[in-house]
Write a protein that holds these residues in place. Structure first.
Motif, PDB file in Angstrom:
ATOM      1  N   VAL A  28       0.837  -1.204   0.000  1.00 46.42           N
ATOM      2  CA  VAL A  28       0.000   0.000   0.000  1.00 46.42           C
ATOM      3  C   VAL A  28       0.866   1.246   0.000  1.00 46.42           C
ATOM      4  O   VAL A  28       0.650   2.202  -0.769  1.00 46.42           O
ATOM      5  N   ILE A  29       1.893   1.248   0.864  1.00 52.54           N
ATOM      6  CA  ILE A  29       2.793   2.401   0.946  1.00 52.54           C
ATOM      7  C   ILE A  29       3.549   2.569  -0.362  1.00 52.54           C
ATOM      8  O   ILE A  29       3.683   3.679  -0.901  1.00 52.54           O
ATOM      9  N   LEU A  30       4.046   1.457  -0.890  1.00 57.88           N
ATOM     10  CA  LEU A  30       4.802   1.524  -2.135  1.00 57.88           C
ATOM     11  C   LEU A  30       3.915   1.960  -3.302  1.00 57.88           C
ATOM     12  O   LEU A  30       4.343   2.714  -4.176  1.00 57.88           O
ATOM     13  N   GLY A  31       2.666   1.506  -3.307  1.00 55.43           N
ATOM     14  CA  GLY A  31       1.754   1.894  -4.374  1.00 55.43           C
ATOM     15  C   GLY A  31       1.468   3.379  -4.388  1.00 55.43           C
ATOM     16  O   GLY A  31       1.370   3.997  -5.451  1.00 55.43           O
ATOM     17  N   LEU A  32       1.326   3.980  -3.197  1.00 55.32           N
ATOM     18  CA  LEU A  32       1.101   5.426  -3.120  1.00 55.32           C
ATOM     19  C   LEU A  32       2.321   6.200  -3.599  1.00 55.32           C
ATOM     20  O   LEU A  32       2.185   7.269  -4.204  1.00 55.32           O
ATOM     21  N   ALA A  33       3.500   5.656  -3.332  1.00 55.60           N
ATOM     22  CA  ALA A  33       4.727   6.347  -3.729  1.00 55.60           C
ATOM     23  C   ALA A  33       5.012   6.206  -5.223  1.00 55.60           C
ATOM     24  O   ALA A  33       5.724   7.026  -5.804  1.00 55.60           O
ATOM     25  N   LEU A  34       4.468   5.178  -5.838  1.00 48.57           N
ATOM     26  CA  LEU A  34       4.774   4.890  -7.245  1.00 48.57           C
ATOM     27  C   LEU A  34       3.518   4.959  -8.109  1.00 48.57           C
ATOM     28  O   LEU A  34       3.334   4.141  -9.014  1.00 48.57           O
ATOM     29  N   GLN A  35       2.663   5.945  -7.854  1.00 51.41           N
ATOM     30  CA  GLN A  35       1.421   6.041  -8.607  1.00 51.41           C
ATOM     31  C   GLN A  35       1.673   6.228 -10.104  1.00 51.41           C
ATOM     32  O   GLN A  35       1.056   5.562 -10.938  1.00 51.41           O
ATOM     33  N   ASP A  36       2.579   7.141 -10.448  1.00 50.21           N
ATOM     34  CA  ASP A  36       2.851   7.396 -11.866  1.00 50.21           C
ATOM     35  C   ASP A  36       3.468   6.173 -12.532  1.00 50.21           C
ATOM     36  O   ASP A  36       3.103   5.806 -13.659  1.00 50.21           O
ATOM     37  N   THR A  37       4.419   5.553 -11.852  1.00 48.33           N
ATOM     38  CA  THR A  37       5.087   4.380 -12.420  1.00 48.33           C
ATOM     39  C   THR A  37       4.099   3.247 -12.632  1.00 48.33           C
ATOM     40  O   THR A  37       4.074   2.609 -13.695  1.00 48.33           O
ATOM     41  N   LEU A  38       3.276   2.980 -11.620  1.00 46.02           N
ATOM     42  CA  LEU A  38       2.285   1.910 -11.750  1.00 46.02           C
ATOM     43  C   LEU A  38       1.233   2.261 -12.794  1.00 46.02           C
ATOM     44  O   LEU A  38       0.738   1.382 -13.512  1.00 46.02           O
ATOM     45  N   GLY A  39       0.884   3.557 -12.864  1.00 51.90           N
ATOM     46  CA  GLY A  39      -0.072   3.981 -13.888  1.00 51.90           C
ATOM     47  C   GLY A  39       0.450   3.704 -15.288  1.00 51.90           C
ATOM     48  O   GLY A  39      -0.281   3.227 -16.158  1.00 51.90           O
ATOM     49  N   ASN A  40       1.734   4.011 -15.516  1.00 52.48           N
ATOM     50  CA  ASN A  40       2.336   3.715 -16.817  1.00 52.48           C
ATOM     51  C   ASN A  40       2.402   2.219 -17.078  1.00 52.48           C
ATOM     52  O   ASN A  40       2.208   1.759 -18.213  1.00 52.48           O
ATOM     53  N   LEU A  41       2.673   1.442 -16.013  1.00 52.57           N
ATOM     54  CA  LEU A  41       2.753  -0.009 -16.168  1.00 52.57           C
ATOM     55  C   LEU A  41       1.413  -0.591 -16.615  1.00 52.57           C
ATOM     56  O   LEU A  41       1.338  -1.332 -17.603  1.00 52.57           O
ATOM     57  N   PHE A  42       0.341  -0.244 -15.902  1.00 53.33           N
ATOM     58  CA  PHE A  42      -0.967  -0.801 -16.244  1.00 53.33           C
ATOM     59  C   PHE A  42      -1.499  -0.232 -17.560  1.00 53.33           C
ATOM     60  O   PHE A  42      -2.203  -0.927 -18.297  1.00 53.33           O
ATOM     61  N   ALA A  43      -1.149   1.024 -17.850  1.00 52.16           N
ATOM     62  CA  ALA A  43      -1.535   1.574 -19.158  1.00 52.16           C
ATOM     63  C   ALA A  43      -0.815   0.832 -20.278  1.00 52.16           C
ATOM     64  O   ALA A  43      -1.398   0.564 -21.334  1.00 52.16           O
ATOM     65  N   GLY A  44       0.457   0.476 -20.031  1.00 54.34           N
ATOM     66  CA  GLY A  44       1.199  -0.296 -21.028  1.00 54.34           C
ATOM     67  C   GLY A  44       0.598  -1.671 -21.244  1.00 54.34           C
ATOM     68  O   GLY A  44       0.521  -2.157 -22.378  1.00 54.34           O
ATOM     69  N   ILE A  45       0.167  -2.307 -20.152  1.00 57.94           N
ATOM     70  CA  ILE A  45      -0.491  -3.610 -20.286  1.00 57.94           C
ATOM     71  C   ILE A  45      -1.778  -3.472 -21.101  1.00 57.94           C
ATOM     72  O   ILE A  45      -2.081  -4.307 -21.966  1.00 57.94           O
ATOM     73  N   SER A  46      -2.545  -2.416 -20.831  1.00 59.71           N
ATOM     74  CA  SER A  46      -3.784  -2.187 -21.572  1.00 59.71           C
ATOM     75  C   SER A  46      -3.514  -1.978 -23.067  1.00 59.71           C
ATOM     76  O   SER A  46      -4.231  -2.510 -23.917  1.00 59.71           O
ATOM     77  N   LEU A  47      -2.465  -1.220 -23.382  1.00 63.58           N
ATOM     78  CA  LEU A  47      -2.121  -0.997 -24.790  1.00 63.58           C
ATOM     79  C   LEU A  47      -1.741  -2.296 -25.478  1.00 63.58           C
ATOM     80  O   LEU A  47      -2.081  -2.519 -26.647  1.00 63.58           O
ATOM     81  N   GLN A  48      -1.048  -3.178 -24.738  1.00 63.83           N
ATOM     82  CA  GLN A  48      -0.635  -4.449 -25.319  1.00 63.83           C
ATOM     83  C   GLN A  48      -1.825  -5.387 -25.527  1.00 63.83           C
ATOM     84  O   GLN A  48      -1.894  -6.103 -26.520  1.00 63.83           O
ATOM     85  N   VAL A  49      -2.735  -5.385 -24.574  1.00 63.00           N
ATOM     86  CA  VAL A  49      -3.904  -6.264 -24.691  1.00 63.00           C
ATOM     87  C   VAL A  49      -4.804  -5.804 -25.838  1.00 63.00           C
ATOM     88  O   VAL A  49      -5.319  -6.613 -26.615  1.00 63.00           O
ATOM     89  N   ASP A  50      -5.005  -4.484 -25.968  1.00 67.03           N
ATOM     90  CA  ASP A  50      -5.863  -3.960 -27.035  1.00 67.03           C
ATOM     91  C   ASP A  50      -5.249  -4.158 -28.419  1.00 67.03           C
ATOM     92  O   ASP A  50      -5.981  -4.310 -29.406  1.00 67.03           O
ATOM     93  N   ARG A  51      -3.901  -4.112 -28.515  1.00 70.22           N
ATOM     94  CA  ARG A  51      -3.179  -4.317 -29.783  1.00 70.22           C
ATOM     95  C   ARG A  51      -3.685  -3.377 -30.881  1.00 70.22           C
ATOM     96  O   ARG A  51      -3.922  -3.783 -32.026  1.00 70.22           O
ATOM     97  N   ASN A  52      -3.876  -2.101 -30.530  1.00 77.11           N
ATOM     98  CA  ASN A  52      -4.253  -1.120 -31.538  1.00 77.11           C
ATOM     99  C   ASN A  52      -3.079  -0.758 -32.449  1.00 77.11           C
ATOM    100  O   ASN A  52      -3.276  -0.213 -33.533  1.00 77.11           O
TER     101      ASN A  52
END
Length: 350
Positions: A164-188
């Motif tokens: 929880v603590i690490l997630g709050l500190a790395l919001q931008d990094t995790l946001g980019n990570l999950f956005a990257g996963i979404s881009l890969q799954v969509d394969r646009n």
């Protein structure tokens, strides 16, 4: 002393001949997959996959060496004397190396499977890296619970609070990570595609070079490197100019002198453009009159191309060869005419 920290019987049960043979069979399956299903990948992809196999083979040789030493020490305990106490530690090294070989082999199989969908340009490593990380974490926790005398309950409770603590500190990094996963799954889009990225007043065009857990890297027309965070890409408007079954429409304008033979000009332009190798023959180029005034007649030629990045060089060929063909047939391009009127007013004397 190793008995206090290691479940020796459980460890020795995992280091039998059957798991070793199954791991070798998995490597053979990966090789067969490569030889029969990836014959048409580019030479660069061939080099990359072969390098993966070379690294995997080195790790398997090291595993085989540790496995043989463990079997020898286990079956020769009476002759080894005090050196027998090192047997559990050799077993741990063999177990760890076996996990490494298993993760690398599984990673290679997933990588080759993704190559099936993109044999020309390759695939981004984001999904492969995430798969390797998740598999490594699963094997780590499984090994800690079955081999070592560790209680995972308190550890997981502590790690949940730390997460929880690490997630709050790395919001931008995790946001980019999950956005990257979404881009890969969509394969646009995928590596090698030409994209136009628009977000508000920001606009950029380039070819996708790499897709990582944090960002997407494009190479522009002037070979400039353009990097967008994955979160930005997920919220931007993306135009993909590299669809496989849909050619790209382009047009050029020729202004002819008023009174020129328009029908002949259209035929010449269509024939000339159709003779350019980078332009598709189907659909065929098509010329038509798009505008006219007292000085010129505007003829527009439409044609289709496959490579968005070559549009400027192809357009240059269309202009040069089109002008040459028109002039060879006596059809001149229009010239800008500026008419000046005399506004001088004569005043009589009084």
């Amino acid at each position: 002393m190793a008995d206090k920290f290691i479940k020796i019987q459980a460890l020795y049960g995992l280091l039998e001949l059957e798991p070793y043979i199954l791991l070798g069979c998995l490597i053979v399956i990966a090789w067969i997959f490569y030889k029969f299903f990836l014959k048409e990948v580019s030479e660069e992809r061939h080099k990359s996959i072969r390098n993966h196999f070379r690294v995997l083979l080195r790790h398997f040789v090291i595993l085989s060496f540790l496995f043989v030493i463990f079997i020898f020490m286990q079956t020769s305990e009476a002759q080894l004397g005090r050196f027998v106490r090192f047997t559990p530690y050799i077993a741990i090294l063999a177990f760890i190396w076996g996990n490494v070989v298993f993760v690398k082999t599984s990673r290679l199989i997933v990588l080759q499977y993704l190559f099936l969908g993109s044999m020309k340009h390759g695939v981004p490593l984001l999904l492969v890296n995430i798969f390797s990380l998740m598999l490594s974490i699963v094997l780590l926790f499984w090994g800690l619970s079955h081999i070592f005398t560790l209680e995972l309950g308190p550890l997981l409770a502590t790690s949940a609070a730390a997460s929880v603590i690490l997630g709050l500190a790395l919001q931008d990094t995790l946001g980019n990570l999950f956005a990257g996963i979404s881009l890969q799954v969509d394969r646009n889009f995928e590596i090698g595609d030409w994209l136009e990225i628009t977000s508000g007043i920001q606009k950029a065009t380039g070819q996708v070079k790499e897709m990582t857990w944090r960002s997407v890297t494009l190479v522009g027309f002037s070979d400039e490197i353009i990097t967008f965070p994955n979160r930005f890409m997920a919220n931007a408007q993306i135009s993909n100019f590299s669809p496989g079954d849909h050619p790209i429409l382009r047009r050029q304008i020729f202004r002819l002198a008023y009174g020129a033979n328009i029908e002949l000009a259209k035929q010449l332009l269509e024939q000339t453009v159709a003779g350019i190798g980078e332009i598709r023959g189907i659909p065929t180029p098509w010329a038509y009159v798009s505008d006219s005034n007292e000085n010129w007649v505007e003829v527009k030629i439409l044609y289709f191309i496959d490579n968005y990045g070559s549009q400027f060089s192809i357009g240059d060929k269309v202009y040069v060869r089109g002008i040459a063909a028109l002039r060879a047939s006596g059809i001149e391009l229009a010239r800008q005419v500026i008419q000046l009127s005399d506004t001088t007013v004569s005043h009589g004397s009084t």
